[in-house]
Design an enzyme around this catalytic site. Structure first.
Site, short mmCIF file in Angstrom:
data_model
loop_
_atom_site.label_atom_id
_atom_site.label_comp_id
_atom_site.label_asym_id
_atom_site.label_seq_id
_atom_site.Cartn_x
_atom_site.Cartn_y
_atom_site.Cartn_z
N ARG A 146 126.72 24.53 -21.38
CA ARG A 146 127.35 25.57 -22.31
C ARG A 146 128.30 26.38 -21.90
O ARG A 146 129.32 26.80 -22.38
CB ARG A 146 126.33 26.34 -23.19
N LYS A 160 103.17 16.61 -21.23
CA LYS A 160 102.97 15.97 -19.81
C LYS A 160 101.75 15.13 -19.71
O LYS A 160 101.73 14.13 -19.03
CB LYS A 160 102.65 17.06 -18.78
N THR A 170 118.19 26.80 -15.09
CA THR A 170 117.59 26.94 -13.58
C THR A 170 117.45 25.66 -12.89
O THR A 170 117.61 25.88 -11.61
CB THR A 170 116.16 27.70 -14.02
N ASP A 198 103.24 22.09 -24.34
CA ASP A 198 104.02 21.50 -22.82
C ASP A 198 103.11 20.73 -21.99
O ASP A 198 103.36 19.66 -21.86
CB ASP A 198 104.61 22.74 -22.04
N1 HSE Z 1 107.34 25.86 -18.59
C1 HSE Z 1 106.77 24.82 -17.63
C2 HSE Z 1 105.82 25.65 -17.15
C3 HSE Z 1 107.91 24.63 -16.87
O1 HSE Z 1 105.28 26.90 -17.33
O2 HSE Z 1 105.05 24.93 -16.12
C4 HSE Z 1 107.64 23.21 -16.17
O3 HSE Z 1 107.51 22.31 -17.21
#
Ligand code: HSE
Length: 438
Positions: free
Chosen positions: A46, A207, A14, A203
């Site tokens: 890929r 960060k 993306t 995630d």
């Molecule tokens: N999966 C992450 C989100 C994408 O939903 O924020 C950006 O890091």
């Protein structure tokens, strides 16, 4: 005009495909702004046959990012594959060792070994830029690394996962199920390859670990983060929060305390009239509290192809605008060799308000007993309400909101109530975070 800056892009998902499209469609404007053209000279992905809406036939394709990192025909290695280990790790190291600049959006990699990679880049005198790794298009890395130098940061917190914020917002506004909202976030390209990384808070933790280092000048300590995801949040919690004047957000918070630096990711109640409570959908927000500046809140798109590609593009443009030997900003704000060790503040010593939702049997003395457990642990209550639970005449919901108290006290009080015989379900405990002014 100087020679073109040649870039190799590893990963055409993306974000990579958005970046390639923008570099192609804005080529002339970028050349003027940067004083030189930016040219995609190599890619590695890929699937060579997939239609990405751009013509990449004139570009050299490599089977692996590792091979592309050895190409003599690139100046910048752009890593957009993701993953804390494996190919991303090997190819970024290979590129840095050769003295190539690197741009990456890979928070997992940086959270795992960002200090080591920063040292490599600084030794070679090249740039390692990663604006897209945190909060998508919001320029929070540059703000912390460059603009706020000299400020002592006391707290940094934010909504840093678009998928979770999208899910919580749609659950609240439309009464949709968690699963339906997650599917929609995946369809829109917000979620990670493995969406449990979004939902369970990993995630956000990656960060947060990066921001902590930039804000406090300490080594990256992603493994020391207290972590709770949103899969345990129910519509009942969202409604109860609304009744009491709060909204629920998945926040990452890093805070300087007397016992060290707290790093925590968990569902959080924020006052509904605070600015961050109004941040909906895939939008991210990062708040910084600093002594000279005061309070800063940056709000913007945190996920999705174009927003993330915008941050990657800014990083590439910085390299295009810089001249050899002029690298001057340490990768992590502080030179990698001067970062201080991370001193962890334990979650048990966290101090703040708490929301506690209990499902109890409707018996005489239960309410009083709940209040007693609070009092015995020195917890002062801001409010306590009891409601009928749906059509169930046997069970009642008791909702408590505490004044600032220690986490250890809340845990003891909850354990005490669990030893009683009146609980008809697992107690729900959600921390409350109060913005200073915004
Ligand atoms: N999966 C992450 C989100 C994408 O939903 O924020 C950006 O890091």
């Amino acid at each position: 005009m100087a020679d073109a800056l040649k870039i190799g892009i590893a990963g055409l998902g993306t974000v990579g495909a958005s970046l390639a499209r923008i570099l192609t469609s804005r080529a002339n404007e970028l050349a003027v702004t940067c004083g030189r053209a930016i040219e995609i000279s190599a890619v590695s992905a890929r699937d060579r046959t997939k239609d990405r809406g751009i013509d990449l036939t004139a570009v050299t394709w490599f089977d692996t990012p590792e091979e592309m990192a050895q190409s003599a025909d690139i100046d910048v290695f752009v890593e957009l594959m993701g993953g804390a280990e494996g190919s991303a790790d090997r190819s970024v190291r290979a590129a840095l060792s050769r003295g190539l600049h690197v741009v990456t959006a890979n928070k997992a990699l940086l959270a795992r070994c960002g200090v080591e990679l920063a040292r490599m880049a600084e030794e070679k005198g090249v740039l390692l830029n990663f604006e897209a790794a945190v909060a998508g298009g919001i320029p929070v890395i540059k703000a912390l690394r460059e603009s706020l130098t000299g400020n002592a940061v006391s707290r940094i917190y934010g909504i840093m996962n678009g998928t979770c914020n999208y899910i919580l917002t749609r659950m609240e506004k439309e009464g949709l199920t968690f699963e339906a909202c997650l599917k929609e976030a995946q369809r829109l390209g917000y979620a990670e390859a493995d969406p449990t990384f979004d939902i369970e808070g990993n995630d956000t933790a990656h960060k947060l670990a990066i921001l902590t280092t930039l804000a406090f000048g300490t080594e990256i300590a992603a493994d020391e983060i207290y972590l709770e995801g949103i899969s345990n949040i129910s519509i009942d919690d969202i409604h109860a929060a609304a009744d009491l004047g709060y909204r629920i957000k998945l926040l990452g918070v890093a805070q300087r305390t007397e016992s060290g630096i707290e790093q925590r990711v968990h569902p959080t109640m924020v006052p509904h009239d605070s600015v961050i409570a109004q941040v909906d959908g895939v939008t991210n927000a990062v708040a910084i509290e600093a002594d000279i500046l005061g309070e800063l809140l940056m709000v913007g798109p945190g996920a999705g192809g174009n927003a993330t590609a915008s941050a990657v593009l800014g990083d590439i443009a910085d390299i295009a605008k810089s001249r050899p030997g002029t690298q001057r900003v340490p990768v992590l704000g502080t030179p990698a060799l001067s970062l201080s060790p991370y001193r962890k503040a334990q979650i048990q010593s966290h101090e703040g308000g708490y929301f506690i939702r209990l499902t109890v049997l409707d018996r005489a003395g239960v309410f009083a007993n709940v209040a007693t457990h609070m009092a015995q642990n020195g917890i002062s209550l801001e409010s306590i309400v009891q409601r009928a639970k749906g059509t169930d005449t046997e069970a009642k919901t008791i909702i408590l909101v505490t004044h600032a108290t220690m986490e250890v006290a809340v845990r003891r009080a909850v354990e005490g109530m669990k030893a009683e015989t009146y609980l008809a379900g697992e107690p729900q405990v959600i921390r409350i975070e109060r913005p200073k002014a915004l």
